[in-house]
Every structure is written in structure tokens, then in C-alpha cells.
Write a protein that holds these residues in place. Structure first.
Motif, PDB file in Angstrom:
ATOM      1  N   SER A 179       4.859   3.417  -8.602  1.00  0.00           N
ATOM      2  CA  SER A 179       4.385   3.585  -7.227  1.00  0.00           C
ATOM      3  C   SER A 179       3.026   4.264  -7.237  1.00  0.00           C
ATOM      4  O   SER A 179       2.581   4.794  -8.263  1.00  0.00           O
ATOM      5  CB  SER A 179       5.376   4.435  -6.435  1.00  0.00           C
ATOM      6  N   SER A 180       2.346   4.280  -6.087  1.00  0.00           N
ATOM      7  CA  SER A 180       1.045   4.951  -5.997  1.00  0.00           C
ATOM      8  C   SER A 180       1.178   6.425  -6.355  1.00  0.00           C
ATOM      9  O   SER A 180       0.342   6.993  -7.059  1.00  0.00           O
ATOM     10  CB  SER A 180       0.479   4.811  -4.578  1.00  0.00           C
ATOM     11  N   SER A 181       2.242   7.047  -5.886  1.00  0.00           N
ATOM     12  CA  SER A 181       2.474   8.457  -6.198  1.00  0.00           C
ATOM     13  C   SER A 181       2.641   8.672  -7.692  1.00  0.00           C
ATOM     14  O   SER A 181       2.079   9.613  -8.274  1.00  0.00           O
ATOM     15  CB  SER A 181       3.716   8.953  -5.445  1.00  0.00           C
ATOM     16  N   ASP A 202      -0.791  -2.156  -2.777  1.00  0.00           N
ATOM     17  CA  ASP A 202      -0.314  -1.097  -1.888  1.00  0.00           C
ATOM     18  C   ASP A 202      -1.170  -0.881  -0.645  1.00  0.00           C
ATOM     19  O   ASP A 202      -0.731  -0.214   0.293  1.00  0.00           O
ATOM     20  CB  ASP A 202      -0.217   0.225  -2.665  1.00  0.00           C
ATOM     21  N   ASP A 251      -3.327   0.274   2.357  1.00  0.00           N
ATOM     22  CA  ASP A 251      -3.586   1.582   2.960  1.00  0.00           C
ATOM     23  C   ASP A 251      -2.551   2.629   2.566  1.00  0.00           C
ATOM     24  O   ASP A 251      -2.816   3.832   2.673  1.00  0.00           O
ATOM     25  CB  ASP A 251      -3.628   1.458   4.485  1.00  0.00           C
ATOM     26  N   SER A 252      -1.387   2.194   2.108  1.00  0.00           N
ATOM     27  CA  SER A 252      -0.390   3.172   1.675  1.00  0.00           C
ATOM     28  C   SER A 252      -0.881   3.910   0.426  1.00  0.00           C
ATOM     29  O   SER A 252      -0.561   5.083   0.213  1.00  0.00           O
ATOM     30  CB  SER A 252       0.958   2.503   1.402  1.00  0.00           C
ATOM     31  N   ALA A 253      -1.695   3.227  -0.390  1.00  0.00           N
ATOM     32  CA  ALA A 253      -2.282   3.879  -1.562  1.00  0.00           C
ATOM     33  C   ALA A 253      -3.240   4.973  -1.116  1.00  0.00           C
ATOM     34  O   ALA A 253      -3.239   6.080  -1.677  1.00  0.00           O
ATOM     35  CB  ALA A 253      -3.010   2.857  -2.435  1.00  0.00           C
ATOM     36  N   TYR A 254      -4.055   4.666  -0.109  1.00  0.00           N
ATOM     37  CA  TYR A 254      -4.976   5.667   0.426  1.00  0.00           C
ATOM     38  C   TYR A 254      -4.199   6.849   1.001  1.00  0.00           C
ATOM     39  O   TYR A 254      -4.569   8.010   0.797  1.00  0.00           O
ATOM     40  CB  TYR A 254      -5.859   5.035   1.502  1.00  0.00           C
ATOM     41  N   GLY A 255      -3.112   6.554   1.704  1.00  0.00           N
ATOM     42  CA  GLY A 255      -2.290   7.618   2.263  1.00  0.00           C
ATOM     43  C   GLY A 255      -1.708   8.509   1.176  1.00  0.00           C
ATOM     44  O   GLY A 255      -1.673   9.738   1.313  1.00  0.00           O
ATOM     45  N   GLU A 256      -1.254   7.894   0.080  1.00  0.00           N
ATOM     46  CA  GLU A 256      -0.708   8.663  -1.037  1.00  0.00           C
ATOM     47  C   GLU A 256      -1.789   9.533  -1.680  1.00  0.00           C
ATOM     48  O   GLU A 256      -1.526  10.673  -2.079  1.00  0.00           O
ATOM     49  CB  GLU A 256      -0.100   7.729  -2.084  1.00  0.00           C
ATOM     50  N   GLN A 264      -2.420  12.467   0.639  1.00  0.00           N
ATOM     51  CA  GLN A 264      -1.281  13.375   0.573  1.00  0.00           C
ATOM     52  C   GLN A 264      -1.300  14.162  -0.733  1.00  0.00           C
ATOM     53  O   GLN A 264      -1.020  15.368  -0.747  1.00  0.00           O
ATOM     54  CB  GLN A 264       0.023  12.585   0.698  1.00  0.00           C
TER      55      GLN A 264
END
Length: 225
Positions: free
Chosen positions: A79-81, A114, A116-121, A124
């Protein structure tokens, strides 16, 4: 390696086929299969490999290296995280907290998967680590014209919510003095203000980048002009 080489020459440890296989794999990965462009292989490395290979079950060192590289750089399921946390180091340079994550997935593959979810991760993760600046170094092999042969690539991502700091760092890393040989990538898979680059100097790893950043940020003032 010198100790191993001398021991091998005296026939010590060579009776253990499994151990020889592991030792050979370690040297091949560390020297990038004795790639002269990487400047990481010595005559001692090559001599040790030749001695160890004769006592291992390995018939083709190139085939072993390619299988190891494929396993090493296959991070498509992370995952991005996980990609951010897997290989990460952090410093405080001139009062600026920054982190550098290394990944084996190309930036385009990651951001296309991923979005924008990658950017969000990333945002965060920066918040959790207290970062003002986050860099991601991507190192991977890219197939050439759909053939089995592949070429080693490096890419760099730079992210900061401080626009002035982001511009300062990007300009500095893009300069000839930095020695990274950056070329901007246009990746339209993410809406955040993220700067992505192809890094044409593939020998410049995180060990090279950190002191470049230290010198660059030593001249940065956190106070607005």
C-alpha cells in the motif's frame, strides 16, 4: 569480502552448498551483478564469486541476479503507507524536519494505481512524522521495448506544504551542483502540488542526496523575506 575470499581460498566453508548460494546472492546484489557503471564491484568481489560459485548449485549468475532483482523490486502489492514506511530515514537539517523514503516502484506506476489517495497518505505521513519536507526516491528496473532485458532507473518526488521551501529545494536539487541530473516528469495522476523527476544520475542514492540537502538547506532561512 576479503575475509570470505581468503577463507574460500583455503577451502573453508565451501562444503556447505546452501551457504555458498546465500553468499553468492549477497555479493551479486551488493555489487549489482558487478555492473561497472555502479562502481561497487572490486576484483576481490569477482574472485570471491568465482570461488563460491564452483561450490554452489548456481549454474548462471546472471539468471540468479535477475531473479533476486525481480523479487527485490516487486513492491506492487504494498500500500502507499507501506511504501513510505518500508525504507525510510529522517533528519533535522537547519531546523527543518525532512524524510526520505525509498521505493522499488516507479512513481508513475504508484500514482497511477493509487492516485490522490497516495497524496493523502503522503500528507498524513508527513503530519505523523512532523515533516516540513518529504522526498521519495524510486529505484526500479524498466523493461526495454517489451524485452526481457531491463534498465535500472531512478526517480525523485518532492513534497512540501510550504510553497517557498518546495520551490527552494526543487531549484537547488535541479541545479548542476546537486549532481542529480533531474528531468521533470509530467504525471497527471495526482492533484496535489507534488514535483516528480526522472533522475538521470542513477549512481546518486540516498547516501548522496542527504548531504546535498544538508548543504542546500544550510543556506535556507525559515523567516519570510
Amino acid at each position: 569480502v576479503e575475509t570470505l575470499s581468503s577463507q574460500a581460498e583455503r577451502s573453508i566453508l565451501l562444503g556447505n552448498e546452501c551457504l555458498c548460494h546465500l553468499l553468492l546472492a549477497t555479493i551479486l546484489v551488493d555489487t549489482v551483478n558487478h555492473d561497472a557503471k555502479q562502481l561497487r564491484s572490486t576484483d576481490t568481489d569477482k574472485r570471491a564469486c568465482n570461488i563460491i560459485r564452483r561450490s554452489s548449485s548456481v549454474m548462471d549468475s546472471d539468471e540468479l541476479f535477475q531473479s533476486l532483482q525481480k523479487a527485490k523490486f516487486d513492491q506492487s502489492r504494498l500500500s502507499s503507507s507501506d511504501l513510505l514506511r518500508k525504507d525510510y530515514k529522517q533528519w533535522n537539517l537547519n531546523g527543518i524536519n525532512l524524510g526520505i523514503a525509498s521505493t522499488g516502484l516507479s512513481l508513475e506506476s504508484w500514482l497511477e494505481r493509487d492516485g490522490d489517495s497516495a497524496y493523502g497518505e503522503m500528507c498524513q505521513y508527513m503530519g505523523a512524522q512532523g515533516l516540513s519536507l518529504l522526498l521519495v526516491m524510486a529505484a526500479f528496473f524498466e523493461s526495454l521495448n517489451g524485452e526481457e532485458a531491463s534498465e535500472f532507473r531512478r526517480e525523485l518526488l518532492v513534497l512540501s506544504k510550504d510553497a517557498r521551501l518546495l520551490t527552494y529545494v526543487v531549484d537547488g536539487l535541479s541545479s548542476d551542483k546537486a549532481g542529480l541530473e533531474l528531468e521533470q516528469l509530467e504525471i497527471q495522476k495526482i492533484s496535489g502540488d507534488v514535483r516528480c523527476f526522472a533522475q538521470n544520475n542513477i549512481r546518486a542514492s540516498r547516501k548522496h542526496l542527504q548531504p546535498v540537502l544538508a548543504k542546500l538547506l544550510s543556506g535556507y532561512s525559515t523567516s519570510s523575506v
